[in-house]
Design a protein around this motif. Structure first.
Motif, PDB file in Angstrom:
ATOM      1  N   ARG A 246       0.829  -1.202   0.000  1.00 14.76           N
ATOM      2  CA  ARG A 246       0.000   0.000   0.000  1.00 14.76           C
ATOM      3  C   ARG A 246       0.872   1.265   0.000  1.00 14.76           C
ATOM      4  O   ARG A 246       0.627   2.210  -0.759  1.00 14.76           O
ATOM      5  CB  ARG A 246      -0.904  -0.003   1.232  1.00 14.76           C
ATOM      6  N   ALA A 247       1.927   1.263   0.824  1.00 15.48           N
ATOM      7  CA  ALA A 247       2.796   2.440   0.926  1.00 15.48           C
ATOM      8  C   ALA A 247       3.580   2.665  -0.369  1.00 15.48           C
ATOM      9  O   ALA A 247       3.716   3.804  -0.841  1.00 15.48           O
ATOM     10  CB  ALA A 247       3.753   2.278   2.101  1.00 15.48           C
ATOM     11  N   ILE A 248       4.081   1.567  -0.948  1.00 16.52           N
ATOM     12  CA  ILE A 248       4.861   1.699  -2.190  1.00 16.52           C
ATOM     13  C   ILE A 248       3.967   2.159  -3.334  1.00 16.52           C
ATOM     14  O   ILE A 248       4.345   3.027  -4.133  1.00 16.52           O
ATOM     15  CB  ILE A 248       5.554   0.362  -2.528  1.00 16.52           C
ATOM     16  N   ALA A 249       2.775   1.594  -3.425  1.00 14.36           N
ATOM     17  CA  ALA A 249       1.853   1.992  -4.489  1.00 14.36           C
ATOM     18  C   ALA A 249       1.522   3.476  -4.389  1.00 14.36           C
ATOM     19  O   ALA A 249       1.500   4.202  -5.399  1.00 14.36           O
ATOM     20  CB  ALA A 249       0.580   1.155  -4.429  1.00 14.36           C
ATOM     21  N   ALA A 250       1.289   3.949  -3.165  1.00 17.97           N
ATOM     22  CA  ALA A 250       0.984   5.377  -2.987  1.00 17.97           C
ATOM     23  C   ALA A 250       2.165   6.238  -3.422  1.00 17.97           C
ATOM     24  O   ALA A 250       1.987   7.297  -4.048  1.00 17.97           O
ATOM     25  CB  ALA A 250       0.620   5.650  -1.532  1.00 17.97           C
ATOM     26  N   TYR A 251       3.383   5.781  -3.108  1.00 14.93           N
ATOM     27  CA  TYR A 251       4.565   6.562  -3.493  1.00 14.93           C
ATOM     28  C   TYR A 251       4.734   6.596  -5.013  1.00 14.93           C
ATOM     29  O   TYR A 251       4.999   7.658  -5.597  1.00 14.93           O
ATOM     30  CB  TYR A 251       5.811   5.974  -2.839  1.00 14.93           C
ATOM     31  N   LEU A 252       4.573   5.443  -5.645  1.00 17.45           N
ATOM     32  CA  LEU A 252       4.735   5.387  -7.105  1.00 17.45           C
ATOM     33  C   LEU A 252       3.642   6.181  -7.810  1.00 17.45           C
ATOM     34  O   LEU A 252       3.899   6.852  -8.818  1.00 17.45           O
ATOM     35  CB  LEU A 252       4.743   3.932  -7.579  1.00 17.45           C
ATOM     36  N   LEU A 253       2.422   6.107  -7.289  1.00 19.52           N
ATOM     37  CA  LEU A 253       1.345   6.913  -7.881  1.00 19.52           C
ATOM     38  C   LEU A 253       1.638   8.403  -7.716  1.00 19.52           C
ATOM     39  O   LEU A 253       1.271   9.214  -8.584  1.00 19.52           O
ATOM     40  CB  LEU A 253       0.009   6.555  -7.231  1.00 19.52           C
TER      41      LEU A 253
END
Length: 690
Positions: A590-597
């Protein structure tokens, strides 16, 4: 995977031996830091003395003053020591010329790029050019009839030749202009004469000639072509390398500096041969597997010949002994006893021996960096893209999952791989030689107490250790990024990947926090290179590497801290994308996806094109399986809407890629692929109704 991730060549082969980056700018700070300030002006005056003994003494004194002392070196630079020493190269007294060349050689080695550039700008090549035929003639006389050669022949061949050759080697790495000027000297026959006569000469000038030739053949077609075209030159180099492959390297523990130079000769021969490869038919070397049959048998034992913790302990012991020694009184010119520049205490000699061993290991790693980057460059088919308007853009709005017909698939199979993915391997070379290299490389990336201190109690050791850590990480990065293209059976051995992952993070723990590791610093180089290893390991074993939340935070911090370094940001994004595929790490996902988005968000500041494309590609891979546990994060996080909103930004970024720039065509091709995949992914997900 990023096009810039596999490092093929390292232009600076002799990094600054005694850095001065820890000193504040300006002569005042150097004066306050130096303990020899009062000696500088008298020495500079004596260099202009009418007495040749005083001039010689002053040249020797410069070498003694700058020995492991960056502050005094900077003070001397401020007094134009470089220009004065270059003037002494035309001194009527031969011994003054020899000592001036020695002082300039030491300045090159200790001071690095800035001093070398100053020497080139002050036209040092003019006197050096006149020395080459003189040295060649003296060498021929000495080899033909040592007993009838002039009395000074041995000093010219042994000492003066080494100094001149070392200066030429350092100058050739200063700039392209300097390299072209050195090329014009036609040094190949001159340098090869020393290698051919290696059995009858001391190691120092022979090793210097090999080092110079290694540098001159590195990505320098005029010299490489000349050496490659001469069968006797190639045969000589192959003989040196093969002799060492039979067990003559590395030097035994406790070897002196001359033995270390002899041990380095085989390593240098391997480097030169690799610079010359491939050898076209009808050369006998065309059928030789150079890496497997010659280079690796020489280099792997070198990697295992040293323990960095043991070397560090030995250096610290010598430093303690040195501190207890009574300082020697400075030599005074008396006209009867000529000054000496080679007086070294037992502790100093011990430190030099360890440094020589470490530099040999560094050199071996540098060559292995190229061996590990075994993948070919993209072979673009001429004429296919050149006819396409650089500004043309196919937005791919109507791209669907069924558009890949037979013709399209045929084109995809034949097309060069995109820049952010390594091309296919012709053979699984990395997987074949990686097991023998893995353990030595993992040992060499681990810092010691002398790896990063500033100021260092012994700058040459710190410089060598930091260079070894970075080069070993570069080898690992190249090997795993190559392996990721065709992991084969390695993909099943996730335990090996976990071991590498843990070892890299253990090494990084000794390099400080990523935000504190400034770009260009030794710690910064370690972090930047390690990111490539982490990406490669994550790509070989996606979703199989166990990691800590701290690892995610460190990669994010490094990515944010390298806003001006696209290559490092791409590595960080690639590594994060691989971690986000772990089926049990949903919080991290969840944290990585938010960062990449966030990197894909319209108007996101400082996001380069390659970083943007890598983030889009990583998110597609992370959420490719709608049945995976991470699907809950996909839905709850509004990933589909965010990706749909990013399509236009990706289109604009792809349209903005200039095909005329270096790597532009490959990047444009890759960008179009990512754009089309993103459009297709969004459409596919919408059709699923989730």
């Amino acid at each position: 995977m990023g096009k810039s991730q596999k490092k093929r060549a390292m232009r600076r082969h002799n990094p600054m031996r005694v850095p001065d980056s820890h000193l504040p700018h300006g002569l005042a700070s150097a004066s306050s830091a130096s303990t020899k300030t009062d000696a500088v002006l008298p020495i500079m005056k004596k260099m202009e003395s009418a007495d040749p003994v005083e001039r010689k003494w002053a040249c020797v004194a410069v070498s003694n003053l700058i020995y492991n002392d960056p502050s005094t070196r900077r003070l001397l630079q401020g007094k134009n020591v470089v220009g004065t020493l270059i003037g002494r190269l035309t001194d009527p007294e031969e011994e003054v010329v020899v000592e001036a060349a020695g002082a300039l050689r030491n300045l090159c080695i200790d001071g690095g790029y800035d001093i070398c550039a100053e020497m080139y700008n002050k036209n040092i090549l003019a006197p050096l050019r006149t020395f080459i035929p003189k040295i060649s003639t003296t060498l021929a006389q000495y080899l033909d009839s040592p007993k009838t050669a002039p009395e000074s022949a041995q000093k010219v061949v042994y000492e003066f030749a080494e100094n001149v050759i070392t200066i030429l080697w350092c100058l050739s790495e200063t700039s392209n202009r300097a390299l072209h000027a050195v090329n014009a000297l036609a040094l190949v026959p001159f340098l090869m004469a020393f290698l051919a006569a290696r059995a009858r000469l001391p190691p120092a000038p022979v090793a210097a000639a090999a080092q110079c030739l290694y540098v001159l053949t590195d990505d320098n077609a005029p010299v490489a072509d000349e050496v490659r075209a001469n069968f006797s030159h190639v045969a000589c180099l192959l003989d040196i390398a093969r002799a060492d492959a039979k067990g003559k390297t590395p030097a035994p523990a406790g070897a002196d500096a001359s033995e270390e130079r002899a041990a380095a000769l085989g390593v240098l021969a391997c480097g030169i041969l690799r610079n010359l490869a491939p050898f076209p038919p009808p050369s006998a070397l065309a059928a030789l597997d150079l890496d497997r049959e010659v280079i690796l048998p020489v280099l792997v034992p070198v990697l295992t010949s040293v323990s960095l913790p043991a070397a560090t302990d030995a250096v610290q012991g010598f430093l303690r002994a040195q501190a207890e020694e009574e300082p020697a009184a400075p030599a005074k010119p008396d006209g009867k006893h000529p000054p000496r520049s080679d007086h070294r205490s037992e502790a100093e000699r011990g430190l030099e021996h360890i440094e020589a061993r470490l530099r040999t290991v560094q050199l071996a790693l540098e060559i292995l960096t190229g061996v590990c980057a075994t993948l070919p460059d993209p072979d673009l088919e001429p004429g296919v893209e050149d006819d396409v308007d650089a500004d043309a853009d196919v937005d791919g709005d109507d791209v669907t999952m069924d558009m890949a017909g037979d013709d399209a698939m045929a084109l995809d199979d034949d097309a060069a791989p995109p820049p952010n993915a390594p091309p296919p391997l012709h053979a699984p070379a990395p997987a074949a030689f990686l097991p023998a290299l893995l353990e030595p490389l993992l040992a060499l990336i681990q810092p010691t107490p002398l790896s990063f201190p500033a100021p260092s109690p012994h700058a040459p050791t710190t410089s060598a250790l930091a260079a070894i850590h970075t080069a070993a990480l570069e080898c690992l990065s190249n090997a795993f990024l190559a392996l990721a293209a065709a992991p084969g059976a390695a993909a099943a051995d996730a335990a090996a990947g976990q071991r590498v992952w843990s070892a890299v993070w253990a090494a990084l723990a000794g390099a400080g926090a990523p935000g504190d590791a400034a770009p260009g610093s030794a710690q910064g180089a370690v972090w930047d290179t390690a990111a490539g290893v982490l990406w490669g390991v994550g790509s070989v074993w996606p979703g199989k590497i166990d990691f800590d939340d701290a690892h995610v935070g460190a990669l994010v911090a490094l990515c944010d801290a390298r806003a001006a370094n696209e290559a490092v940001r791409v590595k960080c994004v690639g590594a994060l994308g691989a971690l986000a595929q772990h089926p049990r790490a949903l919080d991290a996902n969840r944290a990585i996806a938010a960062y990449l988005l966030g990197l894909l968000a319209p108007g996101a500041p400082g996001v380069g094109t390659e970083t943007l494309l890598q983030a889009a590609s990583a998110l597609i891979d992370v959420f490719a399986d709608e049945g995976a546990p991470a699907e809950a994060n996909f839905r709850a996080g509004g990933v589909l809407a965010a990706l749909a909103g990013a399509v236009e930004g990706v289109r604009r970024a792809v349209r903005g890629i200039d095909r005329k720039k270096e790597g532009g065509r490959e990047l444009r091709r890759y960008g179009e692929e990512v754009r089309d995949n993103l459009v297709a992914f969004v459409q596919y997900r919408r059709e699923l109704g989730v």
